[in-house]
Design a protein around this motif. Structure first.
Motif, PDB file in Angstrom:
ATOM      1  N   ILE A  63      22.424 -54.059  -0.131  1.00 32.00           N
ATOM      2  CA  ILE A  63      21.499 -54.860  -0.935  1.00 32.00           C
ATOM      3  C   ILE A  63      21.131 -54.054  -2.177  1.00 32.00           C
ATOM      4  CG2 ILE A  63      19.287 -56.083  -0.921  1.00 32.00           C
ATOM      5  CD1 ILE A  63      19.477 -55.868   2.230  1.00 32.00           C
ATOM      6  N   VAL A  64      21.451 -54.601  -3.347  1.00 30.16           N
ATOM      7  CA  VAL A  64      21.225 -53.881  -4.601  1.00 30.16           C
ATOM      8  C   VAL A  64      20.652 -54.824  -5.658  1.00 30.16           C
ATOM      9  CG1 VAL A  64      23.059 -52.186  -4.162  1.00 30.16           C
ATOM     10  CG2 VAL A  64      23.588 -54.256  -5.440  1.00 30.16           C
ATOM     11  N   PRO A  65      19.971 -54.262  -6.667  1.00 34.91           N
ATOM     12  CA  PRO A  65      19.492 -55.102  -7.765  1.00 34.91           C
ATOM     13  C   PRO A  65      20.649 -55.876  -8.396  1.00 34.91           C
ATOM     14  CG  PRO A  65      18.508 -52.926  -7.887  1.00 34.91           C
ATOM     15  CD  PRO A  65      19.585 -52.856  -6.832  1.00 34.91           C
ATOM     16  N   SER A  66      20.363 -57.103  -8.807  1.00 35.97           N
ATOM     17  CA  SER A  66      21.419 -57.993  -9.302  1.00 35.97           C
ATOM     18  C   SER A  66      22.066 -57.510 -10.595  1.00 35.97           C
ATOM     19  CB  SER A  66      20.887 -59.416  -9.475  1.00 35.97           C
ATOM     20  OG  SER A  66      19.813 -59.443 -10.378  1.00 35.97           O
ATOM     21  N   ASP A  67      21.425 -56.567 -11.288  1.00 39.29           N
ATOM     22  CA  ASP A  67      22.005 -56.063 -12.537  1.00 39.29           C
ATOM     23  C   ASP A  67      22.715 -54.718 -12.352  1.00 39.29           C
ATOM     24  OD1 ASP A  67      19.681 -54.586 -12.059  1.00 39.29           O
ATOM     25  OD2 ASP A  67      19.006 -54.636 -14.145  1.00 39.29           O
ATOM     26  N   ARG A  68      22.939 -54.328 -11.117  1.00 41.47           N
ATOM     27  CA  ARG A  68      23.585 -53.041 -10.840  1.00 41.47           C
ATOM     28  C   ARG A  68      24.849 -53.230 -10.016  1.00 41.47           C
ATOM     29  NH1 ARG A  68      20.179 -48.583 -11.504  1.00 41.47           N
ATOM     30  NH2 ARG A  68      22.186 -47.513 -11.611  1.00 41.47           N
ATOM     31  N   GLU A  69      25.710 -52.242 -10.015  1.00 40.19           N
ATOM     32  CA  GLU A  69      26.955 -52.253  -9.239  1.00 40.19           C
ATOM     33  C   GLU A  69      26.877 -51.186  -8.164  1.00 40.19           C
ATOM     34  OE1 GLU A  69      29.391 -54.513  -9.615  1.00 40.19           O
ATOM     35  OE2 GLU A  69      28.188 -55.421 -11.205  1.00 40.19           O
ATOM     36  N   VAL A  70      27.537 -51.439  -7.053  1.00 40.57           N
ATOM     37  CA  VAL A  70      27.562 -50.496  -5.940  1.00 40.57           C
ATOM     38  C   VAL A  70      28.566 -49.383  -6.231  1.00 40.57           C
ATOM     39  CG1 VAL A  70      28.079 -50.218  -3.475  1.00 40.57           C
ATOM     40  CG2 VAL A  70      26.967 -52.294  -4.284  1.00 40.57           C
ATOM     41  N   SER A  71      28.165 -48.152  -5.945  1.00 40.52           N
ATOM     42  CA  SER A  71      29.083 -47.019  -5.975  1.00 40.52           C
ATOM     43  C   SER A  71      29.724 -46.940  -4.598  1.00 40.52           C
ATOM     44  CB  SER A  71      28.327 -45.716  -6.267  1.00 40.52           C
ATOM     45  OG  SER A  71      29.111 -44.599  -5.874  1.00 40.52           O
ATOM     46  N   MET A  72      31.031 -47.154  -4.542  1.00 41.91           N
ATOM     47  CA  MET A  72      31.727 -47.127  -3.244  1.00 41.91           C
ATOM     48  C   MET A  72      31.632 -45.742  -2.610  1.00 41.91           C
ATOM     49  SD  MET A  72      32.652 -50.101  -2.478  1.00 41.91           S
ATOM     50  CE  MET A  72      31.902 -51.352  -3.498  1.00 41.91           C
ATOM     51  N   LYS A  73      31.644 -44.716  -3.423  1.00 42.88           N
ATOM     52  CA  LYS A  73      31.531 -43.347  -2.911  1.00 42.88           C
ATOM     53  C   LYS A  73      30.156 -43.138  -2.256  1.00 42.88           C
ATOM     54  CE  LYS A  73      32.341 -38.596  -4.323  1.00 42.88           C
ATOM     55  NZ  LYS A  73      32.766 -37.703  -5.387  1.00 42.88           N
ATOM     56  N   ALA A  76      29.940 -45.264   1.053  1.00 44.11           N
ATOM     57  CA  ALA A  76      30.647 -44.619   2.163  1.00 44.11           C
ATOM     58  C   ALA A  76      29.833 -43.451   2.694  1.00 44.11           C
ATOM     59  CB  ALA A  76      32.033 -44.161   1.710  1.00 44.11           C
ATOM     60  N   SER A  77      29.316 -42.644   1.794  1.00 45.97           N
ATOM     61  CA  SER A  77      28.525 -41.474   2.183  1.00 45.97           C
ATOM     62  C   SER A  77      27.262 -41.877   2.953  1.00 45.97           C
ATOM     63  CB  SER A  77      28.152 -40.675   0.932  1.00 45.97           C
ATOM     64  OG  SER A  77      27.348 -39.583   1.278  1.00 45.97           O
ATOM     65  N   ALA A  78      26.619 -42.963   2.529  1.00 52.07           N
ATOM     66  CA  ALA A  78      25.382 -43.411   3.190  1.00 52.07           C
ATOM     67  C   ALA A  78      25.599 -43.704   4.672  1.00 52.07           C
ATOM     68  CB  ALA A  78      24.843 -44.656   2.491  1.00 52.07           C
ATOM     69  N   PHE A  79      26.810 -44.155   5.010  1.00 51.67           N
ATOM     70  CA  PHE A  79      27.119 -44.484   6.400  1.00 51.67           C
ATOM     71  C   PHE A  79      27.990 -43.421   7.070  1.00 51.67           C
ATOM     72  CE2 PHE A  79      26.063 -48.720   4.700  1.00 51.67           C
ATOM     73  CZ  PHE A  79      25.057 -49.050   5.596  1.00 51.67           C
ATOM     74  N   GLY A  80      28.101 -42.249   6.442  1.00 52.13           N
ATOM     75  CA  GLY A  80      28.874 -41.163   7.020  1.00 52.13           C
ATOM     76  C   GLY A  80      30.369 -41.422   7.038  1.00 52.13           C
ATOM     77  N   GLY A  81      30.834 -42.267   6.103  1.00 45.79           N
ATOM     78  CA  GLY A  81      32.249 -42.605   6.058  1.00 45.79           C
ATOM     79  C   GLY A  81      32.972 -41.908   4.929  1.00 45.79           C
ATOM     80  N   LYS A  82      34.276 -42.123   4.913  1.00 43.47           N
ATOM     81  CA  LYS A  82      35.121 -41.512   3.879  1.00 43.47           C
ATOM     82  C   LYS A  82      35.405 -42.467   2.726  1.00 43.47           C
ATOM     83  CE  LYS A  82      37.836 -38.366   6.883  1.00 43.47           C
ATOM     84  NZ  LYS A  82      36.772 -37.652   7.381  1.00 43.47           N
ATOM     85  N   ALA A  83      35.553 -43.779   3.041  1.00 44.85           N
ATOM     86  CA  ALA A  83      35.945 -44.735   2.007  1.00 44.85           C
ATOM     87  C   ALA A  83      35.234 -46.067   2.213  1.00 44.85           C
ATOM     88  CB  ALA A  83      37.455 -44.951   2.032  1.00 44.85           C
ATOM     89  N   ALA A  84      34.934 -46.728   1.099  1.00 45.15           N
ATOM     90  CA  ALA A  84      34.297 -48.046   1.147  1.00 45.15           C
ATOM     91  C   ALA A  84      35.023 -48.968   0.190  1.00 45.15           C
ATOM     92  CB  ALA A  84      32.824 -47.951   0.772  1.00 45.15           C
ATOM     93  N   GLN A  85      35.008 -50.256   0.517  1.00 46.11           N
ATOM     94  CA  GLN A  85      35.570 -51.278  -0.361  1.00 46.11           C
ATOM     95  C   GLN A  85      34.817 -52.574  -0.107  1.00 46.11           C
ATOM     96  OE1 GLN A  85      39.528 -51.039   1.476  1.00 46.11           O
ATOM     97  NE2 GLN A  85      39.361 -53.211   1.972  1.00 46.11           N
ATOM     98  N   VAL A 153      18.651 -45.913   0.539  1.00 48.72           N
ATOM     99  CA  VAL A 153      19.390 -44.791  -0.055  1.00 48.72           C
ATOM    100  C   VAL A 153      19.925 -45.195  -1.427  1.00 48.72           C
ATOM    101  CG1 VAL A 153      20.075 -43.729   2.148  1.00 48.72           C
ATOM    102  CG2 VAL A 153      21.470 -45.547   1.184  1.00 48.72           C
ATOM    103  N   PRO A 154      20.209 -44.202  -2.278  1.00 49.66           N
ATOM    104  CA  PRO A 154      20.839 -44.519  -3.560  1.00 49.66           C
ATOM    105  C   PRO A 154      22.292 -44.951  -3.351  1.00 49.66           C
ATOM    106  CG  PRO A 154      19.897 -42.281  -3.569  1.00 49.66           C
ATOM    107  CD  PRO A 154      19.880 -42.774  -2.158  1.00 49.66           C
ATOM    108  N   VAL A 155      22.607 -46.191  -3.705  1.00 49.64           N
ATOM    109  CA  VAL A 155      23.975 -46.700  -3.533  1.00 49.64           C
ATOM    110  C   VAL A 155      24.547 -47.313  -4.810  1.00 49.64           C
ATOM    111  CG1 VAL A 155      23.912 -47.049  -1.023  1.00 49.64           C
ATOM    112  CG2 VAL A 155      23.126 -48.878  -2.541  1.00 49.64           C
ATOM    113  N   VAL A 156      23.771 -47.301  -5.895  1.00 48.92           N
ATOM    114  CA  VAL A 156      24.291 -47.889  -7.138  1.00 48.92           C
ATOM    115  C   VAL A 156      24.987 -46.839  -7.983  1.00 48.92           C
ATOM    116  CG1 VAL A 156      22.639 -49.798  -7.196  1.00 48.92           C
ATOM    117  CG2 VAL A 156      22.093 -47.662  -8.369  1.00 48.92           C
TER     118      VAL A 156
END
Length: 157
Positions: A63-73, A76-85, A153-156
């Motif tokens: 869930i992010v502000p409508s004027d921002r984009e998600v950083s896949m890196k 992924a890090s927020a959930f302890g993963g290696k890659a996100a898409q 967490v910061p995800v944008v």
């Protein structure tokens, strides 16, 4: 348009206060979240978009502000993963039970791990999709975190 959805019922069952706001949904809008913000007369930073993604192949909600984009890196890090898409729209609809443009983080068919952009917690009230196109719910962002067990967490990008 019905104002009772799986999302509103989930919030009611959780005892969370919210208000319902309808607007004219534009299926041709380039950015659905920004169109929703303009339609209800709110700043885009307070109108949050619900996106479905995969982290190491497993579904997550972000869930992010409508004027921002998600950083896949960062996601992924927020959930302890290696890659996100991003999840394919048809898969997002199947996992959530909602149509694209009407995906709510509340009342999804299957509960998945959820992250909310930490900056959203700076606002007294935010808007999230109410579970159908043209329906927004206004509530306290801390209640979003509590109801979903979300990571703030910061995800944008």
């Amino acid at each position: 348009m019905s104002k009772a959805t799986r999302a509103t019922r989930a919030l009611e069952q959780a005892g969370i206060a919210f208000t319902v706001h309808s607007y004219e949904y534009d299926p041709d809008a380039e950015h659905i979240g920004l169109q929703a913000a303009a339609a209800i007369g709110e700043e885009p930073a307070r109108v949050l978009k619900t996106l479905m993604a995969l982290v190491d192949g497993k579904p997550v909600c972000v869930i992010v502000p409508s004027d921002r984009e998600v950083s896949m890196k960062k996601l992924a890090s927020a959930f302890g993963g290696k890659a996100a898409q991003m999840m394919k729209p048809s898969d997002a609809e199947r996992v959530t039970g909602f149509k694209v443009g009407g995906i709510s983080p509340f009342g999804q068919m299957k509960r998945v791990p959820t992250a909310i952009e930490a900056q959203a917690l700076a606002h007294e009230l935010v808007y999230v999709n109410g579970g159908q196109r043209g329906l927004q719910l206004r509530l306290n962002p801390a209640d979003v975190v509590a109801a979903l067990g979300a990571l703030a967490v910061p995800v944008v990008a």
